[in-house]
Design an enzyme around this catalytic site. Structure first.
Site, PDB file in Angstrom:
ATOM      1  N   HIS A  35      -6.319  -1.027  -1.408  1.00 50.01           N
ATOM      2  CA  HIS A  35      -6.125   0.376  -1.809  1.00 50.01           C
ATOM      3  C   HIS A  35      -6.455   0.561  -3.294  1.00 50.01           C
ATOM      4  O   HIS A  35      -7.138   1.510  -3.671  1.00 50.01           O
ATOM      5  CB  HIS A  35      -4.677   0.795  -1.515  1.00 50.01           C
ATOM      6  CG  HIS A  35      -4.255   2.076  -2.155  1.00 50.01           C
ATOM      7  ND1 HIS A  35      -4.857   3.298  -1.878  1.00 50.01           N
ATOM      8  CD2 HIS A  35      -3.282   2.346  -3.078  1.00 50.01           C
ATOM      9  CE1 HIS A  35      -4.267   4.243  -2.606  1.00 50.01           C
ATOM     10  NE2 HIS A  35      -3.320   3.700  -3.334  1.00 50.01           N
ATOM     11  N   ASP A  62      -0.320   2.288  -9.240  1.00 49.10           N
ATOM     12  CA  ASP A  62       0.942   2.136  -8.503  1.00 49.10           C
ATOM     13  C   ASP A  62       1.859   1.057  -9.086  1.00 49.10           C
ATOM     14  O   ASP A  62       2.879   0.734  -8.475  1.00 49.10           O
ATOM     15  CB  ASP A  62       0.656   1.818  -7.025  1.00 49.10           C
ATOM     16  CG  ASP A  62       0.224   3.055  -6.230  1.00 49.10           C
ATOM     17  OD1 ASP A  62       0.736   4.156  -6.515  1.00 49.10           O
ATOM     18  OD2 ASP A  62      -0.622   2.917  -5.324  1.00 49.10           O
ATOM     19  N   GLU A  65       5.400   2.398 -10.104  1.00 50.95           N
ATOM     20  CA  GLU A  65       6.131   2.881  -8.930  1.00 50.95           C
ATOM     21  C   GLU A  65       6.544   1.751  -7.977  1.00 50.95           C
ATOM     22  O   GLU A  65       7.647   1.753  -7.436  1.00 50.95           O
ATOM     23  CB  GLU A  65       5.243   3.884  -8.180  1.00 50.95           C
ATOM     24  CG  GLU A  65       5.985   4.751  -7.194  1.00 50.95           C
ATOM     25  CD  GLU A  65       5.090   5.882  -6.692  1.00 50.95           C
ATOM     26  OE1 GLU A  65       4.707   6.737  -7.512  1.00 50.95           O
ATOM     27  OE2 GLU A  65       4.770   5.905  -5.495  1.00 50.95           O
ATOM     28  N   ASP A  66       5.682   0.792  -7.776  1.00 49.52           N
ATOM     29  CA  ASP A  66       5.893  -0.188  -6.696  1.00 49.52           C
ATOM     30  C   ASP A  66       6.129  -1.624  -7.147  1.00 49.52           C
ATOM     31  O   ASP A  66       6.323  -2.511  -6.306  1.00 49.52           O
ATOM     32  CB  ASP A  66       4.676  -0.194  -5.748  1.00 49.52           C
ATOM     33  CG  ASP A  66       4.520   1.116  -4.998  1.00 49.52           C
ATOM     34  OD1 ASP A  66       5.514   1.839  -4.865  1.00 49.52           O
ATOM     35  OD2 ASP A  66       3.404   1.410  -4.550  1.00 49.52           O
ATOM     36  N   ASP A 122      -6.589   8.754  -4.921  1.00 43.84           N
ATOM     37  CA  ASP A 122      -5.463   8.163  -4.183  1.00 43.84           C
ATOM     38  C   ASP A 122      -5.345   8.801  -2.797  1.00 43.84           C
ATOM     39  O   ASP A 122      -5.177   8.115  -1.778  1.00 43.84           O
ATOM     40  CB  ASP A 122      -4.189   8.401  -5.001  1.00 43.84           C
ATOM     41  CG  ASP A 122      -2.990   7.628  -4.476  1.00 43.84           C
ATOM     42  OD1 ASP A 122      -3.155   6.460  -4.086  1.00 43.84           O
ATOM     43  OD2 ASP A 122      -1.871   8.194  -4.478  1.00 43.84           O
TER      44      ASP A 122
HETATM   45 ZN    ZN Z   1      -1.875   4.720  -4.576  1.00 45.07          ZN
END
Ligand code: ZN
Length: 179
Positions: A35, A62, A65-66, A122
């Site tokens: 991704h 990301d 966030e992740d 995204d």
């Molecule tokens: Zn993403």
């Protein structure tokens, strides 16, 4: 130019390590790094390779966030603009999903041009992952729901890059044709 190559390469390496072991939602349980590579590549293609910081931010979008990554860490390694772009596209994960989704729609028009491009790339990548010709009813419902929301977010992001706007529309059309 050489500095740009180093920045993008460093960002790809950093993101791949941080997202190790994560899988993305959708088709075939692809590794998450697929991704990130897709988003970074969409940004590179649509800006004709002229904005290394944007492509680096695509790789990293990301991480806050992740993964266990902070804004300070990104600023130190990749500079202020890259860190700021990633922060701009980071959801507040303490909010429930419905609120996070609503906030993305409301906030989109106020984002910087670079953050808008990351948002569109995204969404293109996430829709592509949800296009499954053999989808079951749950997967079809998820796609229908995702498309309706993504179109509202992208409505607030349009007008920065004509190629990316067009790629989003083509992706939505291709997704709808499978439903
Ligand atoms: Zn993403």
């Amino acid at each position: 130019m050489f500095e740009g190559l180093r920045l993008v390469s460093e960002a790809a390496d950093f993101a791949a390590r941080r997202h190790t072991g994560q899988q993305r939602k959708g088709r075939g349980n692809e590794p998450y790094v697929n991704h990130l590579a897709e988003v970074a590549n969409l940004l590179s293609i649509s800006t004709d390779g002229t904005d290394a910081e944007l492509v680096a931010a695509g790789w990293l979008h990301d991480t806050i966030e992740d993964t266990a990554t902070t804004r300070e860490e990104l600023a130190q390694t990749f500079g202020e603009r890259v860190a700021a772009l990633v922060v701009e596209v980071t959801d507040d994960m303490t909010l429930p999903k419905a609120e996070r989704r609503q906030k993305q729609i409301v906030d989109a028009p106020r984002k910087s041009p670079g953050a808008k491009l990351i948002k569109i790339a995204d969404k293109i990548s996430n829709i592509r992952a949800r296009i499954m010709p053999q989808a079951n009813q749950d997967e079809r419902d998820d796609l229908i729901d995702y498309l309706a929301w993504a179109e509202k977010v992208v409505d607030g992001c349009r007008g920065v890059n004509a190629m990316l706007d067009r790629m989003f529309d083509e992706t939505v059309r291709a997704a709808r044709s499978t439903l």
